[in-house]
Design a protein around this motif. Structure first.
Motif, PDB file in Angstrom:
ATOM      1  N   GLY A 238     -44.918  41.267  54.897  1.00 30.71           N
ATOM      2  CA  GLY A 238     -44.686  40.786  56.113  1.00 30.71           C
ATOM      3  C   GLY A 238     -45.926  40.685  57.191  1.00 30.71           C
ATOM      4  N   GLY A 239     -46.029  41.974  57.826  1.00 32.17           N
ATOM      5  CA  GLY A 239     -46.962  41.968  58.965  1.00 32.17           C
ATOM      6  C   GLY A 239     -46.431  40.943  60.167  1.00 32.17           C
ATOM      7  N   VAL A 240     -47.291  40.254  60.638  1.00 34.31           N
ATOM      8  CA  VAL A 240     -46.727  39.456  62.016  1.00 34.31           C
ATOM      9  C   VAL A 240     -46.109  38.407  61.170  1.00 34.31           C
ATOM     10  CG1 VAL A 240     -48.938  40.263  63.492  1.00 34.31           C
ATOM     11  CG2 VAL A 240     -48.897  38.374  62.132  1.00 34.31           C
ATOM     12  N   GLY A 241     -46.538  37.974  59.953  1.00 35.29           N
ATOM     13  CA  GLY A 241     -45.842  36.657  59.481  1.00 35.29           C
ATOM     14  C   GLY A 241     -46.697  35.664  58.974  1.00 35.29           C
ATOM     15  N   GLY A 242     -48.100  35.724  59.299  1.00 32.47           N
ATOM     16  CA  GLY A 242     -49.139  34.587  59.135  1.00 32.47           C
ATOM     17  C   GLY A 242     -49.204  34.086  57.589  1.00 32.47           C
ATOM     18  N   LEU A 243     -49.334  35.324  56.865  1.00 29.63           N
ATOM     19  CA  LEU A 243     -49.501  35.106  55.509  1.00 29.63           C
ATOM     20  C   LEU A 243     -48.468  34.574  54.841  1.00 29.63           C
ATOM     21  CD1 LEU A 243     -50.852  35.727  52.458  1.00 29.63           C
ATOM     22  CD2 LEU A 243     -49.960  37.926  52.587  1.00 29.63           C
ATOM     23  N   ALA A 244     -47.183  35.175  55.013  1.00 32.61           N
ATOM     24  CA  ALA A 244     -45.913  34.926  54.563  1.00 32.61           C
ATOM     25  C   ALA A 244     -45.736  33.325  54.938  1.00 32.61           C
ATOM     26  CB  ALA A 244     -44.785  35.778  54.916  1.00 32.61           C
ATOM     27  N   ALA A 245     -45.675  33.042  56.212  1.00 35.49           N
ATOM     28  CA  ALA A 245     -45.568  31.763  56.812  1.00 35.49           C
ATOM     29  C   ALA A 245     -46.351  30.633  55.971  1.00 35.49           C
ATOM     30  CB  ALA A 245     -45.577  31.575  58.080  1.00 35.49           C
ATOM     31  N   ALA A 246     -47.673  30.965  56.046  1.00 33.28           N
ATOM     32  CA  ALA A 246     -48.677  30.143  55.469  1.00 33.28           C
ATOM     33  C   ALA A 246     -48.584  29.566  53.887  1.00 33.28           C
ATOM     34  CB  ALA A 246     -50.030  30.499  55.529  1.00 33.28           C
ATOM     35  N   VAL A 247     -48.057  30.829  53.414  1.00 38.26           N
ATOM     36  CA  VAL A 247     -47.648  30.728  51.819  1.00 38.26           C
ATOM     37  C   VAL A 247     -46.437  29.992  51.263  1.00 38.26           C
ATOM     38  CG1 VAL A 247     -47.332  31.909  49.583  1.00 38.26           C
ATOM     39  CG2 VAL A 247     -49.288  32.522  51.077  1.00 38.26           C
ATOM     40  N   ALA A 248     -45.391  30.255  52.299  1.00 39.33           N
ATOM     41  CA  ALA A 248     -44.178  29.473  52.349  1.00 39.33           C
ATOM     42  C   ALA A 248     -44.414  27.928  52.575  1.00 39.33           C
ATOM     43  CB  ALA A 248     -43.085  30.193  53.085  1.00 39.33           C
ATOM     44  N   ALA A 249     -45.109  27.706  53.477  1.00 39.12           N
ATOM     45  CA  ALA A 249     -45.324  26.177  54.031  1.00 39.12           C
ATOM     46  C   ALA A 249     -45.977  25.566  52.626  1.00 39.12           C
ATOM     47  CB  ALA A 249     -45.889  26.287  55.249  1.00 39.12           C
ATOM     48  N   GLY A 250     -47.161  26.186  52.335  1.00 40.71           N
ATOM     49  CA  GLY A 250     -47.960  25.394  51.219  1.00 40.71           C
ATOM     50  C   GLY A 250     -47.244  25.265  49.972  1.00 40.71           C
ATOM     51  N   LEU A 251     -46.383  26.335  49.434  1.00 42.24           N
ATOM     52  CA  LEU A 251     -45.730  26.125  48.528  1.00 42.24           C
ATOM     53  C   LEU A 251     -44.468  25.019  48.616  1.00 42.24           C
ATOM     54  CD1 LEU A 251     -44.914  29.986  47.286  1.00 42.24           C
ATOM     55  CD2 LEU A 251     -46.443  28.256  46.245  1.00 42.24           C
ATOM     56  N   ARG A 252     -44.032  24.847  49.827  1.00 36.58           N
ATOM     57  CA  ARG A 252     -42.967  23.823  50.003  1.00 36.58           C
ATOM     58  C   ARG A 252     -43.634  22.387  50.089  1.00 36.58           C
ATOM     59  NH1 ARG A 252     -37.941  23.700  49.458  1.00 36.58           N
ATOM     60  NH2 ARG A 252     -37.523  25.608  50.585  1.00 36.58           N
ATOM     61  N   GLN A 253     -44.550  22.374  50.763  1.00 39.06           N
ATOM     62  CA  GLN A 253     -45.345  21.218  50.485  1.00 39.06           C
ATOM     63  C   GLN A 253     -45.930  20.787  49.248  1.00 39.06           C
ATOM     64  OE1 GLN A 253     -48.596  21.126  53.206  1.00 39.06           O
ATOM     65  NE2 GLN A 253     -47.608  22.020  55.082  1.00 39.06           N
ATOM     66  N   HIS A 254     -46.110  21.701  48.460  1.00 41.34           N
ATOM     67  CA  HIS A 254     -46.639  21.312  47.042  1.00 41.34           C
ATOM     68  C   HIS A 254     -45.353  21.064  45.899  1.00 41.34           C
ATOM     69  CE1 HIS A 254     -49.298  21.339  43.610  1.00 41.34           C
ATOM     70  NE2 HIS A 254     -48.236  21.890  42.813  1.00 41.34           N
ATOM     71  N   TYR A 255     -44.260  21.992  46.134  1.00 38.73           N
ATOM     72  CA  TYR A 255     -43.269  21.951  45.260  1.00 38.73           C
ATOM     73  C   TYR A 255     -41.789  21.182  45.739  1.00 38.73           C
ATOM     74  CZ  TYR A 255     -45.841  25.235  42.077  1.00 38.73           C
ATOM     75  OH  TYR A 255     -46.699  25.920  41.340  1.00 38.73           O
ATOM     76  N   GLY A 256     -42.081  20.988  46.792  1.00 39.34           N
ATOM     77  CA  GLY A 256     -40.525  20.489  47.361  1.00 39.34           C
ATOM     78  C   GLY A 256     -39.412  21.148  47.060  1.00 39.34           C
ATOM     79  N   ALA A 257     -38.184  20.578  46.633  1.00 36.08           N
ATOM     80  CA  ALA A 257     -37.212  20.998  46.213  1.00 36.08           C
ATOM     81  C   ALA A 257     -37.232  22.177  45.256  1.00 36.08           C
ATOM     82  CB  ALA A 257     -36.081  19.943  45.750  1.00 36.08           C
ATOM     83  N   ASP A 258     -38.372  22.176  44.563  1.00 38.46           N
ATOM     84  CA  ASP A 258     -38.559  23.159  43.457  1.00 38.46           C
ATOM     85  C   ASP A 258     -39.247  24.267  43.883  1.00 38.46           C
ATOM     86  OD1 ASP A 258     -37.315  21.700  41.451  1.00 38.46           O
ATOM     87  OD2 ASP A 258     -39.092  20.567  40.991  1.00 38.46           O
ATOM     88  N   SER A 259     -39.582  24.495  45.485  1.00 34.33           N
ATOM     89  CA  SER A 259     -40.251  25.702  45.849  1.00 34.33           C
ATOM     90  C   SER A 259     -39.354  27.003  45.509  1.00 34.33           C
ATOM     91  CB  SER A 259     -40.115  25.252  47.277  1.00 34.33           C
ATOM     92  OG  SER A 259     -41.221  26.245  47.863  1.00 34.33           O
ATOM     93  N   PRO A 260     -40.172  28.078  45.311  1.00 31.53           N
ATOM     94  CA  PRO A 260     -39.663  29.059  45.182  1.00 31.53           C
ATOM     95  C   PRO A 260     -38.769  29.920  46.370  1.00 31.53           C
ATOM     96  CG  PRO A 260     -41.755  29.559  45.366  1.00 31.53           C
ATOM     97  CD  PRO A 260     -41.691  28.267  45.326  1.00 31.53           C
ATOM     98  N   ARG A 261     -37.905  30.855  45.812  1.00 29.46           N
ATOM     99  CA  ARG A 261     -37.101  31.530  46.731  1.00 29.46           C
ATOM    100  C   ARG A 261     -38.138  32.547  47.459  1.00 29.46           C
ATOM    101  NH1 ARG A 261     -31.482  34.114  45.361  1.00 29.46           N
ATOM    102  NH2 ARG A 261     -31.007  35.370  47.093  1.00 29.46           N
TER     103      ARG A 261
END
Length: 399
Positions: A238-261
């Motif tokens: 967690g922290g302030v959320g920057g790491l989590a948000a960046a990784v979540a966004a990057g995974l979504r952009q790469h995997y689309g509907a197959d992005s992980p939970r």
């Protein structure tokens, strides 16, 4: 290990939400932001992808199909993923300011090549930190020729402060917690005409935090290139959320509907994202006692990061400090036959939560974890304070 002495048998607090619909993973930080950071950072001297370590022995022990640990310890010799964010954001701040001074757009390469040495030397960049972000900013300032001023709170270890001073930063220790250091950095920057390079955003302040998260996208792109199939789950600190948000966004952009939970993990002593999920809006918490997970000791979420996490994260967990030392030792001692990994306290938060979750049938069901799960973990830091690591390694787990 007896059940009553096993910290992993302790129940974890869990909030599950229905992710809000929207396109924040494309809008808040878009593919162009990530692509620009990739093009710049991979051109830096010393760039090399960090290891994505498979842990099949540990995966078998906890009952999942695959476990991959992105070890950010070697990143640019700075010991953490933060090397990608603060230094890149510093470069972008310098380019914007010198472009303003000259009345023309100054390419990042001109700053990197020290073609504006005198102008950079007159600029002071400041930030608050628990250690790793400040170290990255100090390294970037030394590389690009700017002055650096770092604010740390009372509980930041002297070893981490010394590492920033060794990179040329002026380090100011304040009384109070991380959020107090953020406030003081902002106030003094405004009073003196300095430039804040923060990994957290607030109203009217978004460019440097976006640049920080764009830098983190280098790590995510490396992960996606190395994984043979998409993970089913990613456990993110967690922290302030920057790491989590960046990784979540990057995974979504790469995997689309197959992005992980997306599962967010925080210390129970600094659970601002957990409380934000529970309340459905960004929520600050008072830190009454510092956590051993120094890099995650943050009481106020980044508003920009929360825009992404409210749409991408489904699960939020808190973990007690008691889980951290045995998890650090588990990775370092390679008792499961996997490669040894030397990790810092904040790096193992996701793994600690995963182990504890697999010891609870109810929580495993709630998180959708089973023997077919493929889990991605972000080892966000290596040994950034050798004294703390040595003290942890000298400890013993209960029999």
């Amino acid at each position: 290990m007896a059940p009553d002495s096993n910290p992993f048998a302790m129940p974890l607090e869990h909030v599950q939400v229905q992710p809000a619909g929207g396109n924040a993973a494309q809008r808040v930080i878009g593919p162009r932001d990530f692509a620009a950071a990739w093009a710049e950072i991979t051109a830096w001297e010393g760039y090399a992808p960090t290891p994505l370590v498979p842990l099949p022995g540990l995966a078998a022990c906890i009952g999942v199909a695959a476990l991959h640990y992105k070890d950010e310890g070697p990143r640019f010799g700075l010991g953490s993923f933060k090397a990608l964010g603060g230094s890149y954001a510093a470069l972008r701040v310098l380019a914007r300011e010198i472009s303003r001074q000259l009345g023309r757009k100054v390419p990042l390469a001109e700053i990197r090549q020290r073609r504006h040495r005198d102008a950079c030397a007159a600029i002071t960049l400041v930030s608050a930190t628990d250690g790793n972000h400040g170290r990255s900013l100090a390294w970037g300032c030394r590389r690009f020729g700017a002055r650096c001023r770092i604010y740390i709170h009372a509980e930041v270890s002297e070893g981490r402060a010394a590492a920033m001073r060794a990179l040329g930063a002026e380090v100011i220790r304040i009384d109070g917690d991380y959020d107090a250091s953020v406030r003081q950095a902002r106030e003094e920057a405004e009073a003196n005409g300095w430039f804040v390079v923060s990994d957290t955003s607030w109203e009217g302040y978004t460019d440097p935090p976006r640049d920080v998260m764009a830098g983190y996208g280098v790590m995510t792109r490396e992960i996606c290139a190395a994984l043979p199939v998409p993970p089913t789950h990613v456990f993110l600190q967690g922290g302030v959320g920057g790491l989590a948000a960046a990784v979540a966004a990057g995974l979504r952009q790469h995997y689309g509907a197959d992005s992980p939970r997306v599962v967010i993990v925080e210390p129970d002593r600094a659970a601002c994202l957990f409380e934000s999920a529970r309340n459905g809006r960004p929520t600050a918490v008072a830190i009454e006692e510092e956590t051993i997970m120094a890099g995650l000791s943050c009481g106020e979420p980044s508003e920009m990061a929360w825009e992404i996490l409210r749409e991408e994260a489904r699960d939020f967990l808190t973990i007690p400090d008691a889980l951290i030392p045995p998890t650090v030792r588990l990775l370092a001692r390679c008792e499961t036959g996997d490669p040894a990994v030397r990790a810092g306290e904040s790096a193992v938060a996701g793994l600690a939560a995963l182990i504890a979750a697999r010891k609870s049938k109810a929580l495993s069901v709630a998180l959708g974890l089973d023997a077919a799960s493929r889990v991605l973990l972000i080892g966000s830091e290596g040994v950034t304070d050798p004294d703390i690591f040595a003290a942890i390694m000298e400890g013993e787990d209960a029999a």
